[in-house]
Scaffold this active site. Structure first.
Site, PDB file in Angstrom:
ATOM      1  N   LYS A 123      -7.262   4.773  -1.570  1.00  0.00           N
ATOM      2  CA  LYS A 123      -6.235   5.595  -2.230  1.00  0.00           C
ATOM      3  C   LYS A 123      -5.665   4.844  -3.431  1.00  0.00           C
ATOM      4  O   LYS A 123      -5.978   3.662  -3.625  1.00  0.00           O
ATOM      5  CB  LYS A 123      -5.132   5.915  -1.220  1.00  0.00           C
ATOM      6  N   ARG A 153       7.760   7.463  10.384  1.00  0.00           N
ATOM      7  CA  ARG A 153       7.520   7.955   9.033  1.00  0.00           C
ATOM      8  C   ARG A 153       6.784   9.294   9.148  1.00  0.00           C
ATOM      9  O   ARG A 153       7.353  10.329   8.883  1.00  0.00           O
ATOM     10  CB  ARG A 153       6.737   6.921   8.217  1.00  0.00           C
ATOM     11  N   TYR A 166      13.944 -13.127 -24.085  1.00  0.00           N
ATOM     12  CA  TYR A 166      15.031 -12.132 -24.051  1.00  0.00           C
ATOM     13  C   TYR A 166      16.215 -12.623 -23.230  1.00  0.00           C
ATOM     14  O   TYR A 166      16.051 -13.256 -22.187  1.00  0.00           O
ATOM     15  CB  TYR A 166      14.530 -10.826 -23.434  1.00  0.00           C
ATOM     16  N   MET A 175       7.323  -6.923 -22.526  1.00  0.00           N
ATOM     17  CA  MET A 175       6.363  -5.834 -22.319  1.00  0.00           C
ATOM     18  C   MET A 175       4.925  -6.311 -22.529  1.00  0.00           C
ATOM     19  O   MET A 175       4.020  -5.955 -21.773  1.00  0.00           O
ATOM     20  CB  MET A 175       6.662  -4.674 -23.277  1.00  0.00           C
TER      21      MET A 175
HETATM   22  C1  LIG Z   1      -2.884   2.914   3.270  1.00  0.00           C
HETATM   23  C2  LIG Z   1      -3.255   3.150   4.686  1.00  0.00           C
HETATM   24  C3  LIG Z   1      -4.084   2.257   5.374  1.00  0.00           C
HETATM   25  C4  LIG Z   1      -4.568   0.954   4.784  1.00  0.00           C
HETATM   26  O1  LIG Z   1      -3.538  -0.004   4.858  1.00  0.00           O
HETATM   27  P1  LIG Z   1      -3.784  -1.527   4.428  1.00  0.00           P
HETATM   28  O2  LIG Z   1      -2.532  -2.204   4.811  1.00  0.00           O
HETATM   29  O3  LIG Z   1      -4.022  -1.534   2.971  1.00  0.00           O
HETATM   30  O4  LIG Z   1      -4.967  -1.984   5.202  1.00  0.00           O
HETATM   31  C5  LIG Z   1      -4.472   2.587   6.654  1.00  0.00           C
HETATM   32  N1  LIG Z   1      -4.039   3.723   7.248  1.00  0.00           N
HETATM   33  C6  LIG Z   1      -3.223   4.600   6.629  1.00  0.00           C
HETATM   34  C7  LIG Z   1      -2.774   5.828   7.329  1.00  0.00           C
HETATM   35  C8  LIG Z   1      -2.793   4.330   5.328  1.00  0.00           C
HETATM   36  O5  LIG Z   1      -1.974   5.190   4.717  1.00  0.00           O
END
Ligand SMILES: *Cc1c(COP(=O)(O)O)cnc(C)c1O
Length: 363
Positions: free
Chosen positions: A36, A131, A258, A306
């Protein structure tokens, strides 16, 4: 044209190597490679191409999944948060996407849809993270409703660990409670099951179940509780690089950058490196954050701009010159270490590389 020296090098064999490591940690499980957020910032198609040996991919949205289908990937692709809207459902089914359901409204969408296709459904169970997911008590009823529906649902059961990457006693106790809760909620059902993300896989491999879902591990970052030097087996995938574009001496008492944030305690040689928060280098990296310049560890000084940062090269000024190579993270300087300085996590830094940074593949 890539004249600006700022580049992210993506080590392709390292991705394949890390997938191997994931498989060896859970040799009896299938691997759902989590790609993702544009492959954790590495480029989703580039990453998928290297991870064709995985049993499936995990993504966050249907457009990521459709992109993979367009590119010809025939793997299982799981929408990790499921559908965001009911209108996505026909598209998901047509494209043979695996769908998480974590809430009643998503269950209703599936129940009132009519299709002759088999739908791979992953029922998400909340085992304490609070969650996403159905409560453990709801699970038998959710399963019953799916089983009694005229559609054919190929059911999977999953949950997610909240603290598997932490080593404190309370975190370990919490993770063990989640593992137990998942076991109790699912043991009556003979469906494929999945619990582990990367840190679960590394620290609690015995509970790997049928599918593991590593993400960050594939990009070469070990569990954050593992010391940097002990993460040896994984190979770093991204190297973020730039170069020195200016060098100057400042006298004791002079300021750099800065807000006059940094004041020289003594005569100091300062190098300017062409990278900044516009590239995704964290603006909150404080003075002292390590940078490799010509292979030497030197401290960042003053505020991140930046397009530029400043580092103290006094100890190495004789060998450092304009165009000297600067590594912001990569081999020899873990992104995790930089993240700790910036009070964030490697995930955020990797995802945060901006589109102006060219990605260069290392074959
Ligand atoms: C993002 C995600 C993972 C992977 O998590 P990592 O900590 O990057 O291994 C696994 N399961 C779900 C449901 C996720 O959203």
């Amino acid at each position: 044209m890539f004249y600006r020296p700022t580049k992210a090098y993506i080590n392709l064999p390292a991705l394949r190597h890390n997938l191997h490591i994931a498989k060896s940690l859970a040799p009896n499980s299938k691997v759902l490679a989590v790609i993702k957020a544009n492959g954790y910032g590495h480029g989703i198609c580039r990453v998928a191409q290297q991870l064709v040996g995985a049993d499936g991919f995990g993504v966050a949205s249907i457009d990521e999944a459709l992109l993979l289908r367009q590119k010809g990937f025939l793997h299982r692709i799981l929408l990790l948060e499921g559908l965001f809207s009911e209108i996505e459902l026909p598209l998901a089914v047509q494209n043979r996407l695996d769908i998480v359901i974590h809430s009643m409204h998503q269950l209703q969408w599936l129940l009132r849809y009519q299709t002759a296709s088999v739908i791979n459904v992953w029922i998400k169970i909340d085992t304490g993270m609070n969650r996403l997911g159905f409560s453990t008590e709801q699970i038998p009823s959710v399963i019953k409703q799916l089983e009694e529906n005229p559609n054919y649902f190929n059911i999977h059961l999953m949950s997610h660990l909240a603290s598997a990457d932490e080593e404190s006693k309370s975190a370990i106790a919490f993770t063990q409670k989640q593992i137990l809760s998942f076991q109790c909620a699912t043991e009556a059902f003979d469906f494929p099951k999945s619990l582990h993300n990367s840190s679960g896989l590394q620290s609690y491999a015995a509970s790997s179940y049928d599918w593991v879902r590593p993400g960050i591990l594939l990009y070469g970052i070990g569990s954050t509780s593992t010391p940097f030097d002990k993460q040896a087996k994984l190979k770093t995938v991204m190297r973020l690089e730039s170069a020195v574009i200016a060098i100057r001496w400042v006298e004791a008492g002079e300021f750099v950058g800065y807000g006059n944030d940094w004041r020289a305690p003594k005569r100091t040689c300062v190098a300017v490196i062409a990278i900044g928060y516009g590239d995704g280098y964290p603006r909150h990296a404080p003075t002292g954050t390590p940078v490799l310049v010509d292979g030497k560890r030197v401290p960042l000084i003053g505020r991140v701009s930046m397009d530029m940062i400043t580092v103290d090269i006094t100890e190495h000024y004789e060998r450092i010159h304009i165009d000297s190579l600067a590594t912001l993270w990569g081999e020899g300087l873990s992104v995790d270490e930089v993240a700790k300085f910036a009070k964030t996590i490697s995930y955020e830094l990797l995802c945060g590389i901006t589109s102006r940074v060219p990605m260069v593949e290392i074959q």
